[in-house]
Design an enzyme around this catalytic site. Structure first.
Site, PDB file in Angstrom:
ATOM      1  N   ASP A  80       0.839  -1.201   0.000  1.00  0.00           N
ATOM      2  CA  ASP A  80       0.000   0.000   0.000  1.00  0.00           C
ATOM      3  C   ASP A  80       0.872   1.249   0.000  1.00  0.00           C
ATOM      4  O   ASP A  80       2.076   1.197   0.291  1.00  0.00           O
ATOM      5  CB  ASP A  80      -0.946   0.000   1.223  1.00  0.00           C
ATOM      6  CG  ASP A  80      -2.119   0.959   1.044  1.00  0.00           C
ATOM      7  OD1 ASP A  80      -2.262   1.557  -0.047  1.00  0.00           O
ATOM      8  OD2 ASP A  80      -2.885   1.135   2.008  1.00  0.00           O
ATOM      9  N   LYS A  81       0.192   2.338  -0.324  1.00  0.00           N
ATOM     10  CA  LYS A  81       0.813   3.668  -0.319  1.00  0.00           C
ATOM     11  C   LYS A  81      -0.020   4.537   0.619  1.00  0.00           C
ATOM     12  O   LYS A  81      -1.246   4.408   0.652  1.00  0.00           O
ATOM     13  CB  LYS A  81       0.733   4.215  -1.747  1.00  0.00           C
ATOM     14  CG  LYS A  81       1.322   5.545  -1.981  1.00  0.00           C
ATOM     15  CD  LYS A  81       0.469   6.782  -2.076  1.00  0.00           C
ATOM     16  CE  LYS A  81      -0.959   6.797  -2.358  1.00  0.00           C
ATOM     17  NZ  LYS A  81      -1.569   8.149  -2.259  1.00  0.00           N
ATOM     18  N   HIS A  82       0.651   5.390   1.383  1.00  0.00           N
ATOM     19  CA  HIS A  82      -0.103   6.363   2.189  1.00  0.00           C
ATOM     20  C   HIS A  82       0.452   7.746   1.911  1.00  0.00           C
ATOM     21  O   HIS A  82       1.670   7.944   1.874  1.00  0.00           O
ATOM     22  CB  HIS A  82       0.040   6.045   3.684  1.00  0.00           C
ATOM     23  CG  HIS A  82      -0.634   7.083   4.541  1.00  0.00           C
ATOM     24  ND1 HIS A  82      -1.988   7.070   4.771  1.00  0.00           N
ATOM     25  CD2 HIS A  82      -0.154   8.179   5.158  1.00  0.00           C
ATOM     26  CE1 HIS A  82      -2.312   8.118   5.511  1.00  0.00           C
ATOM     27  NE2 HIS A  82      -1.216   8.805   5.760  1.00  0.00           N
ATOM     28  N   SER A  83      -0.450   8.697   1.736  1.00  0.00           N
ATOM     29  CA  SER A  83      -0.011  10.080   1.558  1.00  0.00           C
ATOM     30  C   SER A  83      -0.451  10.885   2.771  1.00  0.00           C
ATOM     31  O   SER A  83      -1.547  10.665   3.301  1.00  0.00           O
ATOM     32  CB  SER A  83      -0.658  10.661   0.300  1.00  0.00           C
ATOM     33  OG  SER A  83      -0.591  12.071   0.345  1.00  0.00           O
ATOM     34  N   THR A 120      -9.663  10.565  -0.429  1.00  0.00           N
ATOM     35  CA  THR A 120      -9.848   9.574  -1.497  1.00  0.00           C
ATOM     36  C   THR A 120     -11.278   9.024  -1.527  1.00  0.00           C
ATOM     37  O   THR A 120     -11.857   8.823  -2.591  1.00  0.00           O
ATOM     38  CB  THR A 120      -8.828   8.436  -1.294  1.00  0.00           C
ATOM     39  OG1 THR A 120      -7.533   9.024  -1.370  1.00  0.00           O
ATOM     40  CG2 THR A 120      -8.941   7.353  -2.340  1.00  0.00           C
ATOM     41  N   ARG A 168      -7.266  13.941  20.478  1.00  0.00           N
ATOM     42  CA  ARG A 168      -6.152  14.834  20.082  1.00  0.00           C
ATOM     43  C   ARG A 168      -6.676  16.074  19.388  1.00  0.00           C
ATOM     44  O   ARG A 168      -6.146  17.178  19.564  1.00  0.00           O
ATOM     45  CB  ARG A 168      -5.194  14.072  19.139  1.00  0.00           C
ATOM     46  CG  ARG A 168      -4.325  13.065  19.854  1.00  0.00           C
ATOM     47  CD  ARG A 168      -3.640  12.144  18.867  1.00  0.00           C
ATOM     48  NE  ARG A 168      -2.834  12.864  17.902  1.00  0.00           N
ATOM     49  CZ  ARG A 168      -2.570  12.432  16.654  1.00  0.00           C
ATOM     50  NH1 ARG A 168      -3.060  11.282  16.227  1.00  0.00           N
ATOM     51  NH2 ARG A 168      -1.828  13.134  15.856  1.00  0.00           N
ATOM     52  N   SER A 183      -0.537   6.761  14.736  1.00  0.00           N
ATOM     53  CA  SER A 183      -1.893   6.799  14.191  1.00  0.00           C
ATOM     54  C   SER A 183      -1.910   6.275  12.750  1.00  0.00           C
ATOM     55  O   SER A 183      -2.706   5.398  12.392  1.00  0.00           O
ATOM     56  CB  SER A 183      -2.388   8.250  14.264  1.00  0.00           C
ATOM     57  OG  SER A 183      -3.558   8.430  13.522  1.00  0.00           O
ATOM     58  N   LYS A 187      -2.879   2.056  11.378  1.00  0.00           N
ATOM     59  CA  LYS A 187      -3.952   1.789  10.413  1.00  0.00           C
ATOM     60  C   LYS A 187      -3.400   1.090   9.171  1.00  0.00           C
ATOM     61  O   LYS A 187      -4.028   0.191   8.620  1.00  0.00           O
ATOM     62  CB  LYS A 187      -4.655   3.093  10.041  1.00  0.00           C
ATOM     63  CG  LYS A 187      -5.602   3.562  11.164  1.00  0.00           C
ATOM     64  CD  LYS A 187      -6.244   4.891  10.857  1.00  0.00           C
ATOM     65  CE  LYS A 187      -5.269   6.017  11.011  1.00  0.00           C
ATOM     66  NZ  LYS A 187      -5.793   7.351  11.106  1.00  0.00           N
ATOM     67  N   LYS A 188      -2.233   1.517   8.727  1.00  0.00           N
ATOM     68  CA  LYS A 188      -1.669   0.896   7.514  1.00  0.00           C
ATOM     69  C   LYS A 188      -1.216  -0.535   7.803  1.00  0.00           C
ATOM     70  O   LYS A 188      -1.422  -1.443   6.999  1.00  0.00           O
ATOM     71  CB  LYS A 188      -0.492   1.735   6.987  1.00  0.00           C
ATOM     72  CG  LYS A 188      -0.955   2.992   6.306  1.00  0.00           C
ATOM     73  CD  LYS A 188      -1.556   2.720   4.939  1.00  0.00           C
ATOM     74  CE  LYS A 188      -2.885   3.384   4.746  1.00  0.00           C
ATOM     75  NZ  LYS A 188      -3.467   3.173   3.398  1.00  0.00           N
TER      76      LYS A 188
HETATM   77  N1  URA Z   1      -3.676  11.288   9.718  1.00  0.00           N
HETATM   78  C1  URA Z   1      -3.906  10.299  10.597  1.00  0.00           C
HETATM   79  O1  URA Z   1      -4.475   9.262  10.273  1.00  0.00           O
HETATM   80  N2  URA Z   1      -3.484  10.469  11.870  1.00  0.00           N
HETATM   81  C2  URA Z   1      -2.839  11.579  12.277  1.00  0.00           C
HETATM   82  O2  URA Z   1      -2.477  11.657  13.424  1.00  0.00           O
HETATM   83  C3  URA Z   1      -2.617  12.602  11.348  1.00  0.00           C
HETATM   84  C4  URA Z   1      -3.038  12.431  10.057  1.00  0.00           C
END
Ligand code: URA
Length: 427
Positions: A80-83, A120, A168, A183, A187-188
């Site tokens: 996967d890619k995360h931006s 997205t 937060r 965070s 998730k990734k």
């Molecule tokens: N995106 C996230 O999922 N978590 C963060 O803390 C900041 C941006």
């Protein structure tokens, strides 16, 4: 252990053990540790920071708070890619099917717009019928059958992050590199990946305004991924102007389809190919970045990636051939001659929000037909009366969008000094 001792330890700058962090996160996720103690710890982390070992432990315990994908061993590698988010950043849409055509599978969990940046899931919902709320079982099935899926996080996925992120947001502890790292990475990594690439953006339209802050975040996420045995690399990419020409929802789907048909703007293609190449090299599908780029380009040239995207859309209930609604177009013209010297790219994102293409408040209904097309880039010379952008908006919101766009684009007598689109590789 008493949560107060753990808070005090971090407050005094000591390193927390994995057990301390586990006690806290599992207690918080289970509702045994109240918001006020979690807030105090989040603020202590914000002020004192965390070591790589602490960040990895925090990520791991957040990950353990919920469900995660497990895949049969020896199967097709999951990547996967995360931006970190930007304006006009639609890379996920063309990249997922391109990777799926290169012998990888992409179980992508995506988000909605955050601040001024687009999301997205919102973009994909501009495709008639497209579902972004698949269950984990549905996501797994589409990943294995089609090769890629893009859907939202389910309630059982990293519930500790869901709770902590909301806290937060109201305790001024969002911009903390350890907390952002845990965070995003929890998730990734819940996707059960064999490789991950991060697009960490810097500049006027990014979360991280300077390259130095983006570098720190990239290093923190890369170190955490590697420590957790997932090959992770990052690229620092420029977000001082929108990526591609389109920003909005339906119009970004249009541009993504154009990219898959070989008609993508050069900057979008450069970032998409560079990120994809990282994953092909990490999973040894390609020996070099250059041969990886060729493999990816081939998926476009052959039409296979365009077909794969349509297949993914259909598997998620959508129809890529059904017309997507785009609001009436008008031009935004400059009153000044000179060089495009700077863009307040965040303000360009706010223009999309003003035209209801993004949220002002949680739960706002979007108008997915609005957005803009940039007709100029940084460094271009413009003359008085020349169109800078095309606006897609109904009359009642077009004026506010136009004003924000004009205010966001600076014109000067001198041509600006421009940096590279991809500043550096981390990992
Ligand atoms: N995106 C996230 O999922 N978590 C963060 O803390 C900041 C941006």
């Amino acid at each position: 252990m008493n949560p107060v001792w753990i808070i005090a330890k971090k407050r005094d700058g000591e390193e927390l053990s994995s057990q301390d962090i586990g006690t806290f996160i599992s207690g918080y996720a289970a509702g045994k540790i109240p918001d006020y103690q979690m807030s105090a710890l989040a603020m202590a982390i914000y002020l004192r920071g965390m070591s790589t070992a602490e960040i990895a432990a925090l990520t791991d315990h957040m990950l353990a708070s919920g469900a995660r994908f497990t895949w049969p061993s020896g199967g097709t590698p999951k990547v996967d890619k995360h931006s970190t988010g930007g304006i006009g950043d639609k890379v996920s849409l063309p990249l997922a099917p391109m990777l799926a055509c290169c012998g990888l599978q992409v179980p992508m969990i995506s988000g909605r717009g955050l601040g001024a940046t687009g999301g997205t899931l919102d973009k994909l919902e501009a495709i008639p019928g497209f579902r972004t709320n698949l269950s984990l079982d549905e996501m797994r099935a589409v990943t294995e059958r089609v090769g890629c899926v893009i859907s939202g996080a389910t309630a059982d996925l990293v519930p500790a992050d869901r709770k902590l992120y909301a806290l937060r947001d109201v305790t001024a502890t969002v911009p903390s590199i350890p907390l952002i790292t845990a965070s995003i990475m929890s998730k990734k990594l819940a996707e059960g990946l064999e490789a991950l690439v991060l697009d960490v953006k810097f500049g006027s339209g990014a979360f991280m305004k300077t390259a130095e802050l983006a570098r720190q975040l990239a290093r923190s996420m890369v170190n955490t991924g590697q420590r957790m045995n997932v090959p992770t690399t990052a690229l620092l990419t420029d977000m001082n102007q929108p990526l591609g020409r389109m920003a909005g929802n339906a119009v970004e789907v249009d541009e993504s389809v154009a990219a898959l048909e070989g008609r993508g703007p050069a900057d979008l293609m450069e970032v998409t190919l560079a990120l994809g190449a990282e994953l092909l090299v990490s999973t040894r599908k390609a020996e070099t970045v250059e041969s990886a780029r060729q493999q990816l380009q081939q998926t476009i040239d052959s039409g296979a990636a365009r077909e794969k995207f349509a297949e993914m859309v259909a598997a998620q209930g959508g129809n890529l051939d059904a017309p997507r609604s785009v609001a009436p177009a008008s031009e935004v013209k400059t009153h000044q001659a000179g060089f495009i010297s700077r863009m307040d790219t965040e303000k360009l994102g706010q223009a999309v929000i003003a035209m209801r293409g993004g949220r002002k408040q949680l739960g706002d209904l979007l108008d997915l037909s609005t957005g803009f097309e940039m007709l100029v880039r940084l460094g271009d010379r413009v003359e008085t009366g020349q169109p800078l952008a095309k606006l897609f908006a109904p009359a009642n919101v077009a004026e506010e969008g136009r004003q924000l766009l004009l205010a966001a684009i600076e014109i000067a007598e001198e041509s600006p000094v421009l940096g590279p689109l991809i500043l550096e590789h981390v990992g």
